[in-house]
Motif scaffolding. Sequence first.
Motif, PDB file in Angstrom:
ATOM      1  N   LYS A 482     -10.877  10.810 -11.159  1.00  0.00           N
ATOM      2  CA  LYS A 482     -11.768  10.280  -9.952  1.00  0.00           C
ATOM      3  C   LYS A 482     -10.911   9.663  -8.875  1.00  0.00           C
ATOM      4  CE  LYS A 482     -15.258   7.247  -8.986  1.00  0.00           C
ATOM      5  NZ  LYS A 482     -16.051   7.638  -7.852  1.00  0.00           N
ATOM      6  N   GLN A 485      -8.357  12.200  -7.428  1.00  0.00           N
ATOM      7  CA  GLN A 485      -8.945  13.224  -6.351  1.00  0.00           C
ATOM      8  C   GLN A 485      -9.130  12.329  -4.900  1.00  0.00           C
ATOM      9  OE1 GLN A 485     -12.469  14.365  -8.501  1.00  0.00           O
ATOM     10  NE2 GLN A 485     -11.523  15.858  -9.506  1.00  0.00           N
ATOM     11  N   GLU A 492     -14.953  13.676  -5.226  1.00  0.00           N
ATOM     12  CA  GLU A 492     -15.239  13.690  -6.811  1.00  0.00           C
ATOM     13  C   GLU A 492     -15.809  14.785  -7.170  1.00  0.00           C
ATOM     14  OE1 GLU A 492     -16.798  10.985 -10.231  1.00  0.00           O
ATOM     15  OE2 GLU A 492     -17.421  10.444  -8.138  1.00  0.00           O
ATOM     16  N   PHE A 493     -15.180  15.602  -8.210  1.00  0.00           N
ATOM     17  CA  PHE A 493     -15.728  16.791  -8.986  1.00  0.00           C
ATOM     18  C   PHE A 493     -15.384  16.899 -10.097  1.00  0.00           C
ATOM     19  CE2 PHE A 493     -15.712  21.180  -9.659  1.00  0.00           C
ATOM     20  CZ  PHE A 493     -16.940  21.847  -9.651  1.00  0.00           C
ATOM     21  N   GLY A 494     -16.392  17.174 -11.086  1.00  0.00           N
ATOM     22  CA  GLY A 494     -16.122  17.615 -12.582  1.00  0.00           C
ATOM     23  C   GLY A 494     -15.593  16.457 -13.282  1.00  0.00           C
ATOM     24  N   SER A 566     -16.778  10.969  -1.257  1.00  0.00           N
ATOM     25  CA  SER A 566     -17.290  10.075  -2.204  1.00  0.00           C
ATOM     26  C   SER A 566     -16.542   8.643  -2.121  1.00  0.00           C
ATOM     27  CB  SER A 566     -16.895  10.605  -3.671  1.00  0.00           C
ATOM     28  OG  SER A 566     -15.475  10.578  -3.740  1.00  0.00           O
TER      29      SER A 566
END
Length: 582
Positions: A482, A485, A492-494, A566
């Motif tokens: 996180k 990213q 934020e992804f995944g 995010s």
Amino acid sequence: MSRTVARLLVDAWEELGVRHVFGVVGDALNPVTDALRASESVTWVGCRHEEAAAFAAGAQSQLSGTLGVCMGTVGPGAVHLLNGLYDAAKSGTPVLAIAGQVPLSEIGSDSFQEVDNDLLFKDVAVFRATVTSPAQFPALLEIAVRNAIGRRGVAVLTVPGDIGDQEIPDDRPLRLAVTPSPNRPDDPAVEAAADFLDEGGKVTLLVGQGARDSRADVLALADRLAAPMVLTLKAKEGLEDDNPFQVGQTGLIGNPAAAHAMDSADTLLLLGTDFPYREWYPKGKKVVQVDRVAEHIGRRVPVDVALAADVGPTVRGLLQHLAPREDRAHLDHATGLYATWRNAQDRLTAPGHDRRLLGRVRAALDNRDHLVRPEALAAAVDRAAADDAVFTSDTGMSTVWLSRFVHMRGTRRLLGSYNLGSMANAMPQAIGAQLLDTGRQTVAFCGDGGLGMLLGDLMTVRTQRLPLKLVVFDNQRLGMVKLEQEQGGLPEFGTTLDNPDFARVAEALGITGIRVTHADELEEAVARAFACEGPVLLDVLTNPEEIAVPAKPTVQQGWGYARSPSCARTSPARGSEHSAGE
């Protein structure tokens, strides 16, 4: 009296002082596990995953200085060992892995579960071989052990399923002794290095694991050179406590004082470290490096003076020639900056931090659910843990909080996947550590992602009745990913994790589970966890928006946070106290 291959192998472990063999049983290794069953001094520890077995064996090796041993049966069982063995290899610790194989007559036929182990382990092992006859086995075992211990690495012996129970002809005593001896450079090289340092202006030491056994000499050197001492994470153990010269770590987990000590020096003296992050070495400095492994020298930063030798005897030689420094301004400035930063960090961990004005402002922006600050959790564990505790930490944010808020006082030990950077290492390493001494407190700093990856070996903790303290930083995130990213300006992804209530999972397995959902519950919960005699899993819901700003945040990183969708809601306050220094 003749012995079988399996019996000789177990006898060798007994002679070497091996106490535990970790693995998962399987048909190709049945003769070996049966020989272990009859041993009075070597205990079989059945794990739920071979990766956990390899991590546990590597942990025992690092803590004891002796050979760690793990086993995986034919095919997939051997493959599962690989990640833990890579960690041992990159940690420079001796481990012997026994891998099963299909019967000799089936090798090369692409038989069921057949894997080419010699090819599989080619990159990770300093020695690997497949046993093709009982007569060959004693010599191969001797070579494997000597390579593992002498070269401080992984040796893999593959034993086909029809070899282990065969008798060895012409049985003879094994010759397993390896006696490493320290080395030092010759006198002219030491004198030249001392002259270089005397003329090198302001000196900063970057000290690693290879200097831990030479604490008194290294501190005397820092005093002689009036040099601040930047510690790698592995050097915290043994060199952090009661050290007036140390200024903490550099790199992503570091602090401004350590970065300043490196940047403001004229000369860097690297002692027993292969610190791998090139971007954190300042440019344009004179560099002296001491390392017993010659190939480590100069591969991270250009080196002016290279001493391929053990740190202790080399430093003692330097002390005979170095003139004392009267100007201590460089040292005093760095240690003063460190004290200021340390005080600011300590304020973050106060139990009532979020009830004070600054804490309330921060909480309104980045912790509206009033989850536990991970800094506060790490500091509470530090206060509760014994002065001789063994700590392990998962890679990622768990290691960040440990590095900043757990002090390696007394005879504390520290383990982690600090060279390989694997997930899921903390619990299995703690299993290996706890088995070495069930009376010594062992504490695992587990990320929720790491714990989930090898969750099955919680059952090993239960089966072995290990009094581990498993502290879970449960931010329901892959926190370091996180952070990466957001630094890059990405959303934020995944990274989100749909975690269960880990405390209830532990309770279902017969392990005491304690769950903390609010900061006001933290102190009592930590005290209760450490007062419990058996295994405890402390599941603490921590703030996922908490970050640790690196020692030298860049404009690019700041712009990344600003651009990251995010981060848009919280970026003005997130981590502000980490970088402000107060």
